[in-house]
Design an enzyme around this catalytic site. Sequence first.
Site, mmCIF file in Angstrom:
data_model
loop_
_atom_site.group_PDB
_atom_site.id
_atom_site.type_symbol
_atom_site.label_atom_id
_atom_site.label_comp_id
_atom_site.label_asym_id
_atom_site.label_seq_id
_atom_site.Cartn_x
_atom_site.Cartn_y
_atom_site.Cartn_z
ATOM 1 N N THR A 72 0.740 -1.368 0.070
ATOM 2 C CA THR A 72 0.010 0.129 0.120
ATOM 3 C C THR A 72 0.890 1.251 -0.001
ATOM 4 O O THR A 72 0.626 2.102 -0.851
ATOM 5 C CB THR A 72 -1.032 -0.117 1.214
ATOM 6 O OG1 THR A 72 -2.010 -1.139 1.019
ATOM 7 C CG2 THR A 72 -1.679 1.149 1.278
ATOM 8 N N ASN A 93 4.918 -0.590 4.012
ATOM 9 C CA ASN A 93 3.958 0.104 4.788
ATOM 10 C C ASN A 93 4.667 0.204 6.233
ATOM 11 O O ASN A 93 4.901 1.240 6.792
ATOM 12 C CB ASN A 93 2.845 -0.951 5.184
ATOM 13 C CG ASN A 93 2.058 -1.010 3.903
ATOM 14 O OD1 ASN A 93 1.952 -0.210 3.138
ATOM 15 N ND2 ASN A 93 1.281 -2.234 3.969
ATOM 16 N N ASP A 156 -4.052 6.130 7.052
ATOM 17 C CA ASP A 156 -3.116 7.206 6.935
ATOM 18 C C ASP A 156 -2.228 7.469 5.721
ATOM 19 O O ASP A 156 -1.938 8.118 5.186
ATOM 20 C CB ASP A 156 -2.309 7.427 8.422
ATOM 21 C CG ASP A 156 -1.591 6.147 8.522
ATOM 22 O OD1 ASP A 156 -0.909 5.411 7.824
ATOM 23 O OD2 ASP A 156 -1.863 5.561 9.966
ATOM 24 N N HIS A 300 -7.873 -8.946 2.160
ATOM 25 C CA HIS A 300 -7.006 -9.682 3.250
ATOM 26 C C HIS A 300 -7.904 -10.699 3.857
ATOM 27 O O HIS A 300 -7.317 -11.906 3.981
ATOM 28 C CB HIS A 300 -6.468 -8.943 3.817
ATOM 29 C CG HIS A 300 -4.973 -8.200 3.478
ATOM 30 N ND1 HIS A 300 -3.812 -8.998 2.806
ATOM 31 C CD2 HIS A 300 -4.851 -7.070 3.080
ATOM 32 C CE1 HIS A 300 -3.150 -8.033 2.609
ATOM 33 N NE2 HIS A 300 -3.474 -6.743 2.676
ATOM 34 N N HIS A 476 -0.147 -9.854 -0.703
ATOM 35 C CA HIS A 476 0.768 -9.300 -1.885
ATOM 36 C C HIS A 476 1.999 -8.659 -1.706
ATOM 37 O O HIS A 476 2.005 -8.243 -0.387
ATOM 38 C CB HIS A 476 -0.487 -8.114 -2.436
ATOM 39 C CG HIS A 476 -0.832 -7.063 -1.566
ATOM 40 N ND1 HIS A 476 0.095 -5.994 -0.915
ATOM 41 C CD2 HIS A 476 -1.766 -6.986 -0.528
ATOM 42 C CE1 HIS A 476 -0.775 -5.452 0.107
ATOM 43 N NE2 HIS A 476 -1.711 -5.931 0.270
#
Length: 536
Positions: A72, A93, A156, A300, A476
């Site tokens: 992400t 992340n 965020d 997920h 992923h």
Amino acid sequence: MKKFLPFVCLFVISNLTAQQRPKLVVGIVVDQMKMEYLYRFQSDFSENGFKRLMNEGFTFYNMHFNYMPTSTAPGHASIYTGTTPSVHGIMGNDWFNRKLGKGMYCTDDKSVSMLGDGKKEEGEMSPKNLLSTTVTDELRLSTNFKGKVIGISLKDRGSILPAGHFANWAFWYSDTGNFISSTFYGDKLPDWVTEFNNEKHYLPYLKKGWDLFRPIETYNESLADDNPHESELFGFKPVFPYDLNKMYEKKGGDIFRSIPFGNDLLQEFAIRTIEKEGLGEDNVTDFLTFSFSASDYIGHDFGPRSMEVQDTYLRLDQNIASFLNYLDKKVGKGNYLVFLTADHAAAETPKFLKEHKYNVDNIVIKEIRTALKDFSVATFGENLVLNYTKFNLYFNREIIKSKSLDLKVVKQAFKDFLMSQEQVKRVYTEEEILANTGADYFLNCIAKGYDVSQNGDLVILDKPGFLEGKPTGTEHAAPYTYDTHVPCIFFGWNIKKGETHDKKVITQIAPTLSQKLKITIPNGTESEVLLEVLDK
């Protein structure tokens, strides 16, 4: 001199016309959206959501991420900077940072504090770890900070990184059910955000619960409900309908991250943002970055073949349709530019594939770490592993030095050991990664996601289909097409209808937007563009 004046005036007028920009740019990122969802669910979509984007806009059917890890934070950063983690510095992340000798989170910033009603640590966030500029930064600079940039997301990282360093605001969701921000952006949360939070927009969704959006016969593209490849949702059996009130009593506002109504809540907040911040109201271009996160959490938990994922996208189609309709009325058709893409895709659940005789499996990370430790002790008499996380192996160089070991010998020994593991396809040393020529496709992907000051001494590439993580749902991070292939659609202002199946890469989006808007290109990009949406 006078006889040339009409020509000069005509040139100036023509040049001014060419400099026109949309009133508003909206970047929509659908977290974990696979390109194939646009194919698989197409017959169930309305005419006014995804289909409208595809029928009236320009669709890139073969858009890919060009690095590893596909997750992400680097995904959002790469979309908006036009470069990869090796340049923009967002390696995941969260990740173990070699230079710091400890783990770090992508948007962590202890120098700022939370604005709004949430947990203290939820608000200690900013874009300070992002090393390069974004297209949104360049818009702020090019408009002399008159054009507004605002980022919103449940995550965020999904709001902060796209909005860049110079954003007016970034807002994200707290476990308390409120949207919050940090003092990086201002001294006080805007009154309209506090008002929105006080209205508790999530309450109606709790009352209705989560049941199938369409008749069950619609979901023939998915596996049966309550199949063995799904995880429980907050301790509740993965079967429709879901009692959201009971979940809320147990987990509070956090549940909205993992149900499709989180997307509805975000859309409501997006519309309020446009209204209260006056986005798109004048001829100075504003930019709203808008990241739907619930799709990732749901993916997920349940996996890409689940009814829950299909239901999420059928509902998201309605979100897209109503939002485009709102923009038509508020900003005006032809006055706004939208692009839609994803920050990564997702793998099939290995256990599901294995049921159908594909020899792949889930790999337990704890077992990898134990095996590495045991091998090290047996071979060198001591555990030389400092950390193993996210395919990166870090050595404890102090111990290696104190035992007078040759680091190259250590690396080769561990490389040989890892290559003996069933799931491992290749292992690359730091030296091999830095010497990358581009000839090895997968090494090139790893190099584009590698920072020598942050990443490991060795990077492991698993074979296609193997996943490190839990046995249900999905994960992923790989450079394989199941994680890299995402949708990309441009729609609206100065976009002609069309499509292409030529391969494109995600880092082309930001420089394309810059060229389209006639602003400076972000400073870390290689500046390759999507010519198809630049030609009028």
